[in-house]
Design a protein around this motif. Structure first.
Motif, PDB file in Angstrom:
ATOM      1  N   ASP A  24      13.137  17.025  16.317  1.00 33.52           N
ATOM      2  CA  ASP A  24      12.224  16.756  17.427  1.00 33.52           C
ATOM      3  C   ASP A  24      10.802  17.229  17.084  1.00 33.52           C
ATOM      4  OD1 ASP A  24      11.266  15.896  19.838  1.00 33.52           O
ATOM      5  OD2 ASP A  24      12.217  17.466  21.027  1.00 33.52           O
ATOM      6  N   VAL A  25      10.220  16.557  16.106  1.00 29.93           N
ATOM      7  CA  VAL A  25       8.928  16.964  15.545  1.00 29.93           C
ATOM      8  C   VAL A  25       7.863  17.128  16.623  1.00 29.93           C
ATOM      9  CG1 VAL A  25       7.069  16.280  13.974  1.00 29.93           C
ATOM     10  CG2 VAL A  25       9.458  15.861  13.339  1.00 29.93           C
ATOM     11  N   PHE A  26       7.788  16.192  17.564  1.00 28.72           N
ATOM     12  CA  PHE A  26       6.723  16.211  18.573  1.00 28.72           C
ATOM     13  C   PHE A  26       7.158  16.879  19.881  1.00 28.72           C
ATOM     14  CE2 PHE A  26       5.969  12.427  15.890  1.00 28.72           C
ATOM     15  CZ  PHE A  26       4.764  12.820  15.322  1.00 28.72           C
ATOM     16  N   ASN A  27       8.344  17.528  19.862  1.00 19.89           N
ATOM     17  CA  ASN A  27       8.825  18.236  21.050  1.00 19.89           C
ATOM     18  C   ASN A  27       8.882  17.314  22.267  1.00 19.89           C
ATOM     19  OD1 ASN A  27       9.891  20.788  21.566  1.00 19.89           O
ATOM     20  ND2 ASN A  27       8.083  21.432  22.701  1.00 19.89           N
ATOM     21  N   SER A  28       9.308  16.083  22.027  1.00 13.90           N
ATOM     22  CA  SER A  28       9.252  15.052  23.069  1.00 13.90           C
ATOM     23  C   SER A  28      10.619  14.633  23.583  1.00 13.90           C
ATOM     24  CB  SER A  28       8.541  13.810  22.509  1.00 13.90           C
ATOM     25  OG  SER A  28       9.213  13.325  21.352  1.00 13.90           O
ATOM     26  N   ARG A  29      11.671  15.247  23.088  1.00 14.14           N
ATOM     27  CA  ARG A  29      13.021  14.836  23.460  1.00 14.14           C
ATOM     28  C   ARG A  29      13.371  15.400  24.839  1.00 14.14           C
ATOM     29  NH1 ARG A  29      17.386  12.658  21.218  1.00 14.14           N
ATOM     30  NH2 ARG A  29      19.454  13.389  21.826  1.00 14.14           N
ATOM     31  N   LYS A  30      13.191  14.580  25.859  1.00 15.46           N
ATOM     32  CA  LYS A  30      13.405  15.016  27.233  1.00 15.46           C
ATOM     33  C   LYS A  30      14.088  13.904  28.027  1.00 15.46           C
ATOM     34  CE  LYS A  30       9.194  17.855  27.296  1.00 15.46           C
ATOM     35  NZ  LYS A  30       7.907  18.107  27.990  1.00 15.46           N
ATOM     36  N   ARG A  31      14.798  14.307  29.067  1.00 16.99           N
ATOM     37  CA  ARG A  31      15.342  13.355  30.032  1.00 16.99           C
ATOM     38  C   ARG A  31      14.415  13.385  31.250  1.00 16.99           C
ATOM     39  NH1 ARG A  31      20.333  10.874  30.983  1.00 16.99           N
ATOM     40  NH2 ARG A  31      20.792  10.392  33.160  1.00 16.99           N
ATOM     41  N   ILE A  32      13.681  12.301  31.457  1.00  9.79           N
ATOM     42  CA  ILE A  32      12.666  12.246  32.507  1.00  9.79           C
ATOM     43  C   ILE A  32      13.132  11.238  33.564  1.00  9.79           C
ATOM     44  CG2 ILE A  32      10.223  11.879  33.006  1.00  9.79           C
ATOM     45  CD1 ILE A  32       9.668  12.366  30.042  1.00  9.79           C
ATOM     46  N   MET A  33      13.168  11.679  34.829  1.00 12.87           N
ATOM     47  CA  MET A  33      13.708  10.836  35.899  1.00 12.87           C
ATOM     48  C   MET A  33      12.834  10.920  37.144  1.00 12.87           C
ATOM     49  SD  MET A  33      17.806  11.700  35.727  1.00 12.87           S
ATOM     50  CE  MET A  33      18.132  10.517  37.041  1.00 12.87           C
ATOM     51  N   ASP A  34      12.768   9.811  37.851  1.00 12.27           N
ATOM     52  CA  ASP A  34      12.210   9.750  39.201  1.00 12.27           C
ATOM     53  C   ASP A  34      13.336   9.351  40.143  1.00 12.27           C
ATOM     54  OD1 ASP A  34       9.609  10.397  38.435  1.00 12.27           O
ATOM     55  OD2 ASP A  34       9.105   8.317  38.008  1.00 12.27           O
ATOM     56  N   THR A  35      13.510  10.129  41.223  1.00 12.59           N
ATOM     57  CA  THR A  35      14.606   9.881  42.164  1.00 12.59           C
ATOM     58  C   THR A  35      14.065   9.872  43.586  1.00 12.59           C
ATOM     59  OG1 THR A  35      16.146  11.039  40.689  1.00 12.59           O
ATOM     60  CG2 THR A  35      16.870  10.672  42.958  1.00 12.59           C
ATOM     61  N   THR A  36      14.558   8.935  44.394  1.00 12.49           N
ATOM     62  CA  THR A  36      14.128   8.834  45.786  1.00 12.49           C
ATOM     63  C   THR A  36      15.334   8.559  46.679  1.00 12.49           C
ATOM     64  OG1 THR A  36      11.951   7.981  45.177  1.00 12.49           O
ATOM     65  CG2 THR A  36      12.684   7.600  47.443  1.00 12.49           C
ATOM     66  N   ILE A  37      15.463   9.351  47.766  1.00 13.14           N
ATOM     67  CA  ILE A  37      16.408   9.069  48.845  1.00 13.14           C
ATOM     68  C   ILE A  37      15.574   8.896  50.114  1.00 13.14           C
ATOM     69  CG2 ILE A  37      18.376   9.884  50.178  1.00 13.14           C
ATOM     70  CD1 ILE A  37      19.258  11.523  47.825  1.00 13.14           C
ATOM     71  N   GLU A  38      15.628   7.731  50.696  1.00 17.57           N
ATOM     72  CA  GLU A  38      14.754   7.381  51.820  1.00 17.57           C
ATOM     73  C   GLU A  38      14.885   8.393  52.956  1.00 17.57           C
ATOM     74  OE1 GLU A  38      13.739   3.495  54.638  1.00 17.57           O
ATOM     75  OE2 GLU A  38      15.442   3.482  53.259  1.00 17.57           O
ATOM     76  N   ASN A  39      13.727   8.864  53.433  1.00 22.12           N
ATOM     77  CA  ASN A  39      13.626   9.809  54.548  1.00 22.12           C
ATOM     78  C   ASN A  39      14.301  11.155  54.259  1.00 22.12           C
ATOM     79  OD1 ASN A  39      12.187   7.968  56.079  1.00 22.12           O
ATOM     80  ND2 ASN A  39      14.017   7.194  57.142  1.00 22.12           N
ATOM     81  N   VAL A  40      14.530  11.453  52.976  1.00 20.86           N
ATOM     82  CA  VAL A  40      15.098  12.758  52.614  1.00 20.86           C
ATOM     83  C   VAL A  40      14.188  13.446  51.610  1.00 20.86           C
ATOM     84  CG1 VAL A  40      17.053  14.005  51.631  1.00 20.86           C
ATOM     85  CG2 VAL A  40      17.455  11.994  53.085  1.00 20.86           C
ATOM     86  N   PHE A  41      14.042  12.870  50.424  1.00 20.90           N
ATOM     87  CA  PHE A  41      13.174  13.491  49.423  1.00 20.90           C
ATOM     88  C   PHE A  41      12.851  12.499  48.326  1.00 20.90           C
ATOM     89  CE2 PHE A  41      16.832  13.596  46.830  1.00 20.90           C
ATOM     90  CZ  PHE A  41      16.458  13.961  45.541  1.00 20.90           C
ATOM     91  N   SER A  42      11.839  12.851  47.545  1.00 21.19           N
ATOM     92  CA  SER A  42      11.455  12.111  46.347  1.00 21.19           C
ATOM     93  C   SER A  42      11.117  13.142  45.276  1.00 21.19           C
ATOM     94  CB  SER A  42      10.237  11.220  46.622  1.00 21.19           C
ATOM     95  OG  SER A  42       9.798  10.585  45.429  1.00 21.19           O
ATOM     96  N   SER A  43      11.604  12.925  44.031  1.00 15.91           N
ATOM     97  CA  SER A  43      11.401  13.958  43.007  1.00 15.91           C
ATOM     98  C   SER A  43      11.106  13.329  41.649  1.00 15.91           C
ATOM     99  CB  SER A  43      12.640  14.859  42.886  1.00 15.91           C
ATOM    100  OG  SER A  43      13.712  14.162  42.289  1.00 15.91           O
ATOM    101  N   HIS A  44      10.413  14.127  40.838  1.00 23.67           N
ATOM    102  CA  HIS A  44      10.177  13.813  39.436  1.00 23.67           C
ATOM    103  C   HIS A  44      10.701  14.986  38.627  1.00 23.67           C
ATOM    104  CE1 HIS A  44       8.107  12.440  35.767  1.00 23.67           C
ATOM    105  NE2 HIS A  44       7.810  13.724  35.579  1.00 23.67           N
ATOM    106  N   SER A  45      11.578  14.703  37.631  1.00 27.06           N
ATOM    107  CA  SER A  45      12.181  15.790  36.867  1.00 27.06           C
ATOM    108  C   SER A  45      12.079  15.516  35.376  1.00 27.06           C
ATOM    109  CB  SER A  45      13.656  15.984  37.258  1.00 27.06           C
ATOM    110  OG  SER A  45      14.414  14.827  36.927  1.00 27.06           O
ATOM    111  N   GLU A  46      11.925  16.592  34.622  1.00 26.60           N
ATOM    112  CA  GLU A  46      11.910  16.523  33.168  1.00 26.60           C
ATOM    113  C   GLU A  46      12.797  17.644  32.643  1.00 26.60           C
ATOM    114  OE1 GLU A  46       7.998  16.618  31.565  1.00 26.60           O
ATOM    115  OE2 GLU A  46       7.223  15.039  32.897  1.00 26.60           O
TER     116      GLU A  46
END
Length: 835
Positions: free
Chosen positions: A773-795
Motif C-alpha cells: 500500500d505505497v500511497f496508504n490509500s487502501r480503504k473501504r469508503i462508504m456513504d450510507t443513508t436511512i431516510e429520516n434516521v441518519f446519513s453517514s460517510h465512513s472510511e
C-alpha cells in the motif's frame, strides 16, 4: 510425471522384457548427464530415449537428482534424444553403438512457449491459467514475502480482500475457502481473522475454481478458493529459512524442512510472527428528526493498534506402504496472542454544527487463539492408470478467547466515567470423513464417486459486565452428509463432465441465553455439468453449470461480537437461512507464444441471498431525563427529555433474490525474457430485489426497499522486470470502481504494492524489500443513508502502509531445483483428466 513420460517408460519396460528374452544379444551400457543450458543446474527426471533403427524398439532411462543417467541397451544402430517437460528436445545423431559409451554432458534449453506449465520454483509463471481453474504459485511472488495468507489472496486473479479482511471472488463474498482441498479447523470460526494470522510462507499455491463440479463441497455460491500448503518433494534432506522485519514494527521467521527417500517423505514447516497492524476509521454522521430536519451531528475518529504474536507448526510423513499404497499423516498447530488498543473520540454537535461535547471510548482488547488439526490420507492406486481410491480423515479443535475492558466518559466530566468488561469465548470442534473413488472407463472416460461427512460444533459465549442486553451465548451445530457421482469422457475435440451431488443437512442454532432452540433440516440435489471443446492445441472453450449453497456461520449468526463503538454496532442474525445459487459460466482460453488469454462470462442467480443492512435501534446514547417544571419559578415549564443519539445496528438478512452477471479476462504476457505481465479485469452487474420491515423504538413498522442495480468493475495489473545485476522488480496495482448499494454507495479505491529482490550467496539466498500500500490509500469508503434516521460517510483502513525486508536461505537445493509432481491429489478438479 506427465502422460508422455509414462508412455515412454512403459515402452522402455516392454523393450527391456523383450531384450531379456534374447540371451544372445550383446548388452552395453550408456551413461551421461543432463543439465540446464545457462545455469548448468542438473535436470532430475529428464528422459533419455534410444530407438533402434531396425527393430524400432525403445530403450533408455530417467536422470537422477544429479542429472546423471545409466542404462543398458543391445548393441546396434540407434537414434536418440533427451526430453524434459518445458524444455526443447535435444536430438543425438544416428550412430552405431558396439561398446559401453559415455555421452558426456547434454545441455537442454528452456522452451519459452511452454513456461506456463512448468513446475519450477524459480522461473515458472506466477499465474497459471487453465480452462477450469487458475493456479497462483506463491513461490515466485515477492510482494507477499513476510506477509499473511490474506496478502497472498489479495494478489490472486479474480480475488479481492477488502479493508476488513473479507475475501470475495469476482466481487462475490459468498466464497468457500478450503485448505488442501478440504474444510480446515485451522481457519477457526472466523475465516477472515484466521487468514490474517497464517503466514504466506506456508502456502505453495492457490487454486481458484469459479464453477466447481459435483465432486466438490456445494458450499460457496461464488466459487471455491483452495489454499495448498507447502510440502517438500525433492529427494534427500533440504529446506529453507526465511526471516523478516518491517515497519510498523513486525518480525517473523519460518523454516521448511524436508527429507525424502523412496519409502517415505518427511515434511515440516515452522513459523513465528510478531505483527503490528495500526489502523483507523472515521465516521461522520448526521442524524434527523422524524420530519427530516437535522437533530445533531457526530464525528467519530477511531484508531486501532493491533499486535499479534503467534507460531504455527506442521509435521507430516508420507509412507509408501507398497508400490500402489501411500499413507500420509500430518499434525498442525497454530497459537497466537493478540492485543488491540481501540480508542474512539466522538465529537458531538447540535443541529447547527456547534460543538456540544466530546466523548472518549477506549476498548483495551486482549485475545488468545489455539488450533490443532490431525489429518490422515490413504491413496490406493490400481493397475490401470488413474484408477484409485482415496480416504481422508481430519479432526480439529479451535479455541478463540477475547477479553476487553471498555472505558467511556465525556471529556471534562469525570463523573461520567463508565466502565464495562466484555468476554467473547468461542470453541469449535470439526470432524471430516471423506472417500473418493476414480475409475477410468474405456480410452477417454472416467467415473468418479464419493462420500463426505462434515460435522462441526461451535459454542460462542459473549458476556458484558455489568449485565447488558448484548450478552449472548450461542451454540451452532452442523452435520452434512454428502454423496456424489459424476462421469466424463472425451470424443475427438469435445469433452464433457456431468455430475450430481446430494447433501443432507441438519443445522442447530441454539440461543442458550434466550432459551430458544432452532433446528433446521433440509436436503438438496446439486447438479453440475461442464462441456469443453478444443479448437486446437492452443485454443479451447468451455460451458459449465453448477448449483451451490451458502450456509450462514460465525459472525453472521453471533448476536454481538464487539462493543468498540456504542453507537455503531455489528449484530449477527441467528435466524438466517441458507441461500441457493445457480451458476453459469462460459469461458475461452487461447495461448500464443508469449501470451495466454483467458476470458469468461458468468451469471449467478441466488435465492434468499445475504444482505447487510443498517437500521435504527431503540437504544440511545447520551439520553437526558426530563426535568419537571419548578412551581416556585413563575413560568417555568421544565425541560423535555433528550432522546440522545440512536444506536445504528448493522446486521445480515435474507433477501428474496440476487442477480449477478459479469465478464472478466486474464492475461499472462511475456514480451521479453526480462519482463512479465499479468492482468485481470472484471466487470459485473449486481441486482438485488426484496423488502425488509422492522419495528422502531416508537412501535412504527419501518419498511426498507432493497431493490437496487449496481454496475462496477475491478482491475489488477502485475509487472515483473529483471533489472541489471539480476535485481527483480515487481509492481502490483489494483483499482475497485464505485458501487451503489440499497442504502448508499461504496466509493472507488486504488492501491499499489512494490517489491525488489536480489539473489546472493551463489543463488542460495534471496534478499527482498517490499512496500504494501505505497500511497496508504487502501480503504473501504462508504456513504450510507436511512431516510429520516441518519446519513453517514465512513472510511475504514484496517492496516496502514507497511515496509518489509526479508532474507531467504535455501540449503541442499538451488533456487532453480525442479520438484517432482506430487502423487497426492491436492483438491484437483475434473479438468485434470482430459488432455
Amino acid at each position: 510425471m506427465n502422460t508422455r513420460n509414462l508412455l515412454i517408460l512403459l515402452s522402455l519396460f516392454i523393450s527391456t522384457v523383450l531384450f531379456a528374452q534374447r540371451p544372445d544379444a550383446k548388452k552395453i551400457t550408456i551413461s551421461g548427464k543432463v543439465i540446464e543450458k545457462g545455469s548448468n543446474q542438473p535436470l532430475e527426471y529428464a528422459t533419455v530415449v534410444f530407438e533402434n533403427i531396425k527393430t524400432k524398439q525403445l530403450s533408455g532411462g530417467i536422470t537422477d537428482e544429479n542429472g546423471g543417467f545409466k542404462f543398458d541397451i543391445t548393441a546396434g544402430t540407434y537414434i536418440a534424444r533427451s526430453e524434459f517437460i518445458s524444455f526443447k528436445n535435444v536430438a543425438i545423431a544416428q550412430r552405431e553403438y558396439t561398446n559401453d559409451t559415455n555421452l558426456g554432458v547434454i545441455s537442454m534449453e528452456a522452451d519459452a512457449a511452454m513456461l506456463d506449465d512448468v513446475v519450477v520454483i524459480a522461473e515458472r509463471s506466477t499465474v497459471e491459467i487453465k480452462l477450469d481453474k487458475r493456479v497462483y504459485n506463491v513461490g515466485k511472488d515477492m510482494i507477499v514475502k513476510g506477509g499473511t495468507i490474506s496478502d497472498v489472496l489479495d494478489n490472486v486473479p479474480s480475488v479481492t480482500v477488502d479493508a476488513e479482511g473479507n475475501v470475495a471472488l469476482r466481487g462475490n463474498e459468498n466464497v468457500k475457502i478450503l485448505i488442501d482441498g478440504k474444510p480446515s479447523g485451522l481457519a477457526g470460526i472466523n475465516i477472515a481473522d484466521a487468514l490474517k494470522l497464517l503466514p504466506a510462507e506456508s502456502v505453495e499455491k492457490v487454486e481458484v475454481i469459479t464453477n466447481p463440479s459435483a465432486r466438490y463441497d456445494a458450499e460457496g455460491g461464488g466459487g471455491i478458493i483452495n489454499i495448498v500448503l507447502r510440502k517438500g518433494k525433492a529427494n534427500g534432506v533440504n529446506g529453507s529459512l526465511m526471516v523478516n522485519a518491517g515497519d510498523p514494527e513486525t518480525y517473523g521467521a519460518s523454516v521448511n524442512l524436508n527429507k525424502k527417500s523412496d519409502d517415505y517423505n518427511l515434511f515440516s514447516n515452522f513459523g513465528y510472527n510478531d505483527r503490528t497492524n495500526p489502523g483507523n476509521t472515521i465516521i461522520d454522521a448526521e442524524y434527523f428528526n422524524n420530519d427530516g430536519t437535522t437533530s445533531s451531528f457526530v464525528n467519530e475518529r477511531r484508531k486501532n493498534n493491533r499486535n499479534s504474536k503467534g507460531y504455527n507448526a506442521n509435521f507430516g510423513i508420507d509412507l509408501s506402504l507398497s508400490n500402489s499404497l501411500t499413507w500420509t499423516n500430518a499434525l498442525t498447530f497454530r497459537e497466537s496472542d493478540g492485543k488491540n488498543l481501540d480508542e474512539v473520540f466522538a465529537y458531538n454537535f447540535n443541529e447547527i454544527k456547534n460543538p456540544t461535547f466530546v466523548k472518549n471510548r477506549v476498548n483495551d482488547q486482549k485475545s488468545d487463539d489455539f488450533s490443532i488439526e490431525y489429518s490422515s490420507n490413504f491413496t490406493k492406486k490400481f493397475k490401470k492408470d488413474d484408477h484409485k481410491l482415496t480416504v481422508d480423515v481430519a479432526i480439529s479443535q479451535n479455541r478463540d478467547n477475547q477479553f476487553a475492558t471498555i472505558y467511556d466518559q465525556i471529556l471534562g466530566n469525570s463523573a461520567s466515567l463508565n466502565t464495562q468488561g466484555t468476554t467473547n469465548q468461542s470453541k469449535q470442534q470439526r470432524n471430516l470423513f471423506q472417500a473418493d473413488y476414480v475409475l477410468p472407463l474405456g480410452e477417454k472416460g472416467r467415473f468418479e464417486t464419493g462420500y463426505r461427512g462434515n460435522f462441526s460444533n461451535n459454542l460462542t459465549d459473549f458476556q458484558v459486565s455489568p449485565t447488558s442486553d448484548y450478552s449472548s451465548k450461542l451454540e451452532y451445530v452442523e452435520g452434512v452428509n454428502a454423496l456424489y457421482a459424476q462421469y466424463g469422457s472425451k470424443i475427438d475435440k469435445f469433452s464433457y463432465f456431468l455430475g450430481v451431488r446430494f447433501e443432507d443437512s441438519k443445522i442447530e442454532v441454539n440461543s442458550i441465553t434466550k432459551n430458544e432452540y432452532n433446528t433446521k433440516k433440509y436436503n438438496n440435489f446439486f447438479p453440475s455439468a461442464t462441456l469443453n471443446y478444443e479448437f486446437s492445441e492452443t485454443s479451447s472453450t468451455s460451458l459449465s453449470y453448477s448449483k451451490r449453497i451458502n450456509r450462514p456461520r460465525g459472525f453472521f449468526l453471533n448476536p454481538v461480537s464487539s462493543l468498540s463503538s456504542d453507537i455503531n454496532i455489528f449484530q449477527g442474525n441467528p435466524d438466517l437461512d441458507p441461500s441457493l445459487t445457480n451458476a453459469f459460466d462460459l469461458g475461452y482460453l487461447k495461448r500464443w507464444n508469449k501470451l495466454t488469454f483467458n476470458t469468461s462470462a458468468y451469471i449467478n442467480i441466488t435465492d434468499d441471498s445475504f444482505q447487510f443492512i443498517r437500521k435504527e435501534s431503540g437504544r440511545f446514547v447520551g439520553a437526558v431525563d426530563a426535568i419537571p417544571a419548578d412551581p416556585n419559578i413563575p413560568g417555568d415549564t421544565g425541560t423535555p427529555a433528550e432522546q440522545g443519539i440512536p444506536v445504528i445496528l448493522s446486521t445480515p438478512i435474507n433477501l428474496s433474490k440476487e442477480l449477478r452477471a459479469g465478464f472478466e479476462f486474464n492475461l499472462n504476457y511475456t514480451p521479453y525474457k526480462w519482463w512479465r505481465l499479468n492482468g485481470n479485469f472484471n466487470l459485473y452487474r449486481n441486482e438485488t430485489q426484496g423488502n425488509y420491515a422492522y419495528e422502531n423504538y416508537l412501535g412504527d413498522i419501518i419498511t426498507q426497499n432493497f431493490d437496487n442495480v449496481a454496475l462496477s468493475w475491478f482491475a489488477r495489473v502485475s509487472s515483473k522486470v529483471t533489472l541489471p545485476y539480476k535485481i527483480d522488480w515487481q509492481t502490483n496495482g489494483s483499482y475497485s470502481a464505485p458501487q451503489t448499494t440499497a442504502q448508499g454507495k461504496i466509493l472507488g479505491s486504488a492501491s499499489m504494492n512494490l517489491a525488489f529482490s536480489k539473489d546472493i550467496l551463489k543463488d542460495k539466498g534471496t534478499i527482498a524489500l517490499n512496500v504494501s500500500d505505497v500511497f496508504n490509500s487502501r480503504k473501504r469508503i462508504m456513504d450510507t443513508t436511512i431516510e429520516n434516521v441518519f446519513s453517514s460517510h465512513s472510511e475504514m483502513q484496517w492496516r496502514s502502509r507497511q515496509i518489509m525486508m526479508s532474507f531467504t536461505y535455501r540449503f541442499n537445493k538451488k533456487k532453480t531445483d525442479r520438484e517432482r509432481p506430487q502423487r497426492r491429489d491436492d483438491g484437483g478438479g475434473e479438468g485434470d483428466f482430459m488432455g
